[in-house]
Write a protein that holds these residues in place. Structure first.
Motif, PDB file in Angstrom:
ATOM      1  N   PHE A  17     -62.432  51.680  13.921  1.00 32.41           N
ATOM      2  CA  PHE A  17     -61.860  52.567  12.911  1.00 32.41           C
ATOM      3  C   PHE A  17     -62.778  53.777  12.726  1.00 32.41           C
ATOM      4  CE2 PHE A  17     -59.588  48.748  12.123  1.00 32.41           C
ATOM      5  CZ  PHE A  17     -58.410  49.101  11.491  1.00 32.41           C
ATOM      6  N   VAL A  18     -62.172  54.906  12.367  1.00 31.31           N
ATOM      7  CA  VAL A  18     -62.917  56.149  12.163  1.00 31.31           C
ATOM      8  C   VAL A  18     -62.713  56.595  10.726  1.00 31.31           C
ATOM      9  CG1 VAL A  18     -63.130  58.557  12.891  1.00 31.31           C
ATOM     10  CG2 VAL A  18     -62.587  56.791  14.569  1.00 31.31           C
ATOM     11  N   ASN A  19     -63.809  57.008  10.085  1.00 32.08           N
ATOM     12  CA  ASN A  19     -63.749  57.486   8.705  1.00 32.08           C
ATOM     13  C   ASN A  19     -63.155  58.884   8.701  1.00 32.08           C
ATOM     14  OD1 ASN A  19     -64.102  58.184   6.045  1.00 32.08           O
ATOM     15  ND2 ASN A  19     -66.293  57.787   6.014  1.00 32.08           N
ATOM     16  N   ARG A  20     -61.994  59.033   8.083  1.00 36.29           N
ATOM     17  CA  ARG A  20     -61.292  60.312   7.999  1.00 36.29           C
ATOM     18  C   ARG A  20     -61.751  61.126   6.797  1.00 36.29           C
ATOM     19  NH1 ARG A  20     -54.967  59.844   7.209  1.00 36.29           N
ATOM     20  NH2 ARG A  20     -55.586  59.701   5.059  1.00 36.29           N
ATOM     21  N   GLY A  21     -62.590  60.548   5.960  1.00 38.86           N
ATOM     22  CA  GLY A  21     -63.073  61.234   4.771  1.00 38.86           C
ATOM     23  C   GLY A  21     -62.264  60.854   3.553  1.00 38.86           C
ATOM     24  N   GLY A  22     -62.573  61.469   2.447  1.00 40.43           N
ATOM     25  CA  GLY A  22     -61.887  61.186   1.198  1.00 40.43           C
ATOM     26  C   GLY A  22     -62.583  61.905   0.062  1.00 40.43           C
ATOM     27  N   LYS A  23     -62.092  61.696  -1.146  1.00 35.60           N
ATOM     28  CA  LYS A  23     -62.670  62.344  -2.319  1.00 35.60           C
ATOM     29  C   LYS A  23     -63.547  61.355  -3.071  1.00 35.60           C
ATOM     30  CE  LYS A  23     -59.720  65.978  -3.876  1.00 35.60           C
ATOM     31  NZ  LYS A  23     -58.869  66.430  -4.970  1.00 35.60           N
ATOM     32  N   GLY A  24     -64.697  61.824  -3.485  1.00 33.29           N
ATOM     33  CA  GLY A  24     -65.585  60.978  -4.278  1.00 33.29           C
ATOM     34  C   GLY A  24     -66.061  59.773  -3.493  1.00 33.29           C
ATOM     35  N   ASP A  25     -65.879  58.598  -4.080  1.00 33.69           N
ATOM     36  CA  ASP A  25     -66.325  57.357  -3.437  1.00 33.69           C
ATOM     37  C   ASP A  25     -65.258  56.734  -2.553  1.00 33.69           C
ATOM     38  OD1 ASP A  25     -68.797  57.472  -4.631  1.00 33.69           O
ATOM     39  OD2 ASP A  25     -68.253  56.200  -6.323  1.00 33.69           O
ATOM     40  N   HIS A  26     -64.181  57.453  -2.286  1.00 29.81           N
ATOM     41  CA  HIS A  26     -63.097  56.922  -1.461  1.00 29.81           C
ATOM     42  C   HIS A  26     -63.295  57.336  -0.003  1.00 29.81           C
ATOM     43  CE1 HIS A  26     -61.303  56.416  -5.381  1.00 29.81           C
ATOM     44  NE2 HIS A  26     -60.361  55.675  -4.828  1.00 29.81           N
ATOM     45  N   ARG A  27     -63.028  56.391   0.901  1.00 29.13           N
ATOM     46  CA  ARG A  27     -63.100  56.651   2.332  1.00 29.13           C
ATOM     47  C   ARG A  27     -61.817  56.127   2.964  1.00 29.13           C
ATOM     48  NH1 ARG A  27     -66.691  54.175   0.086  1.00 29.13           N
ATOM     49  NH2 ARG A  27     -68.773  54.929  -0.265  1.00 29.13           N
ATOM     50  N   ASN A  28     -61.243  56.907   3.857  1.00 28.55           N
ATOM     51  CA  ASN A  28     -60.007  56.526   4.548  1.00 28.55           C
ATOM     52  C   ASN A  28     -60.323  56.280   6.013  1.00 28.55           C
ATOM     53  OD1 ASN A  28     -58.032  56.958   2.360  1.00 28.55           O
ATOM     54  ND2 ASN A  28     -58.805  59.036   2.471  1.00 28.55           N
ATOM     55  N   PHE A  29     -60.062  55.068   6.466  1.00 34.43           N
ATOM     56  CA  PHE A  29     -60.337  54.701   7.845  1.00 34.43           C
ATOM     57  C   PHE A  29     -59.025  54.598   8.608  1.00 34.43           C
ATOM     58  CE2 PHE A  29     -64.098  53.426   5.614  1.00 34.43           C
ATOM     59  CZ  PHE A  29     -65.121  53.706   6.505  1.00 34.43           C
ATOM     60  N   VAL A  30     -58.992  55.206   9.788  1.00 34.22           N
ATOM     61  CA  VAL A  30     -57.794  55.205  10.618  1.00 34.22           C
ATOM     62  C   VAL A  30     -58.120  54.601  11.978  1.00 34.22           C
ATOM     63  CG1 VAL A  30     -56.702  57.160   9.464  1.00 34.22           C
ATOM     64  CG2 VAL A  30     -58.233  57.566  11.370  1.00 34.22           C
ATOM     65  N   HIS A  31     -57.078  54.062  12.595  1.00 35.67           N
ATOM     66  CA  HIS A  31     -57.184  53.460  13.926  1.00 35.67           C
ATOM     67  C   HIS A  31     -55.871  53.765  14.641  1.00 35.67           C
ATOM     68  CE1 HIS A  31     -57.459  50.380  17.050  1.00 35.67           C
ATOM     69  NE2 HIS A  31     -58.758  50.309  16.777  1.00 35.67           N
ATOM     70  N   PRO A  32     -55.911  54.088  15.928  1.00 27.07           N
ATOM     71  CA  PRO A  32     -54.675  54.442  16.631  1.00 27.07           C
ATOM     72  C   PRO A  32     -53.624  53.333  16.648  1.00 27.07           C
ATOM     73  CG  PRO A  32     -56.575  54.575  18.115  1.00 27.07           C
ATOM     74  CD  PRO A  32     -57.088  54.217  16.769  1.00 27.07           C
ATOM     75  N   LYS A  33     -54.020  52.063  16.585  1.00 27.33           N
ATOM     76  CA  LYS A  33     -53.062  50.966  16.649  1.00 27.33           C
ATOM     77  C   LYS A  33     -52.579  50.500  15.274  1.00 27.33           C
ATOM     78  CE  LYS A  33     -54.720  48.910  20.937  1.00 27.33           C
ATOM     79  NZ  LYS A  33     -55.262  47.675  21.533  1.00 27.33           N
ATOM     80  N   VAL A  34     -53.137  51.042  14.208  1.00 28.67           N
ATOM     81  CA  VAL A  34     -52.780  50.608  12.850  1.00 28.67           C
ATOM     82  C   VAL A  34     -51.957  51.704  12.189  1.00 28.67           C
ATOM     83  CG1 VAL A  34     -53.686  49.861  10.618  1.00 28.67           C
ATOM     84  CG2 VAL A  34     -54.865  49.215  12.715  1.00 28.67           C
ATOM     85  N   ALA A  35     -50.822  51.313  11.618  1.00 31.31           N
ATOM     86  CA  ALA A  35     -49.876  52.285  11.065  1.00 31.31           C
ATOM     87  C   ALA A  35     -50.414  53.012   9.834  1.00 31.31           C
ATOM     88  CB  ALA A  35     -48.571  51.576  10.720  1.00 31.31           C
ATOM     89  N   LYS A  36     -51.049  52.277   8.920  1.00 26.24           N
ATOM     90  CA  LYS A  36     -51.500  52.878   7.663  1.00 26.24           C
ATOM     91  C   LYS A  36     -53.013  52.950   7.617  1.00 26.24           C
ATOM     92  CE  LYS A  36     -49.656  51.366   3.911  1.00 26.24           C
ATOM     93  NZ  LYS A  36     -49.126  50.502   2.847  1.00 26.24           N
ATOM     94  N   PRO A  37     -53.580  53.998   7.008  1.00 24.15           N
ATOM     95  CA  PRO A  37     -55.035  54.050   6.850  1.00 24.15           C
ATOM     96  C   PRO A  37     -55.508  53.002   5.836  1.00 24.15           C
ATOM     97  CG  PRO A  37     -54.022  55.918   5.761  1.00 24.15           C
ATOM     98  CD  PRO A  37     -52.936  55.197   6.491  1.00 24.15           C
ATOM     99  N   VAL A  38     -56.741  52.578   5.991  1.00 23.78           N
ATOM    100  CA  VAL A  38     -57.361  51.631   5.058  1.00 23.78           C
ATOM    101  C   VAL A  38     -58.274  52.437   4.145  1.00 23.78           C
ATOM    102  CG1 VAL A  38     -58.826  49.596   4.830  1.00 23.78           C
ATOM    103  CG2 VAL A  38     -57.325  49.835   6.804  1.00 23.78           C
ATOM    104  N   THR A  39     -58.035  52.354   2.847  1.00 27.14           N
ATOM    105  CA  THR A  39     -58.849  53.087   1.877  1.00 27.14           C
ATOM    106  C   THR A  39     -59.841  52.130   1.242  1.00 27.14           C
ATOM    107  OG1 THR A  39     -57.040  54.612   1.419  1.00 27.14           O
ATOM    108  CG2 THR A  39     -58.811  54.509  -0.197  1.00 27.14           C
TER     109      THR A  39
END
Length: 65
Positions: A17-39
């Motif tokens: 998974f790659v950290n896509r960034g976010g606001k404050g203490d939130h981080r959004n992780f994405v993966h090409p095989k996963v439909a929704k990001p993990v926050t």
């Protein structure tokens, strides 16, 4: 004893998974095989919530299919 947020982040990054960034203490992780990001919210030293641990586990399982 609950796991720390930093451990969840390490698990996600280890699974590709790659950290896509976010606001404050939130981080959004994405993966090409996963439909929704993990926050993941919270400081790295904070205890992870049960729903965060479950979301990470399910996302990693989905990425390995």
């Amino acid at each position: 004893m609950p796991r720390k947020v930093r451990e969840l982040i390490e698990d996600l990054e280890g699974a590709g998974f790659v950290n896509r960034g976010g606001k404050g203490d939130h981080r959004n992780f994405v993966h090409p095989k996963v439909a929704k990001p993990v926050t993941i919210a919270g400081r790295t030293g904070a205890d992870a919530k049960h729903y965060q641990e479950r979301a990470v586990r399910l996302a990693i399982e989905e990425s390995t299919r």
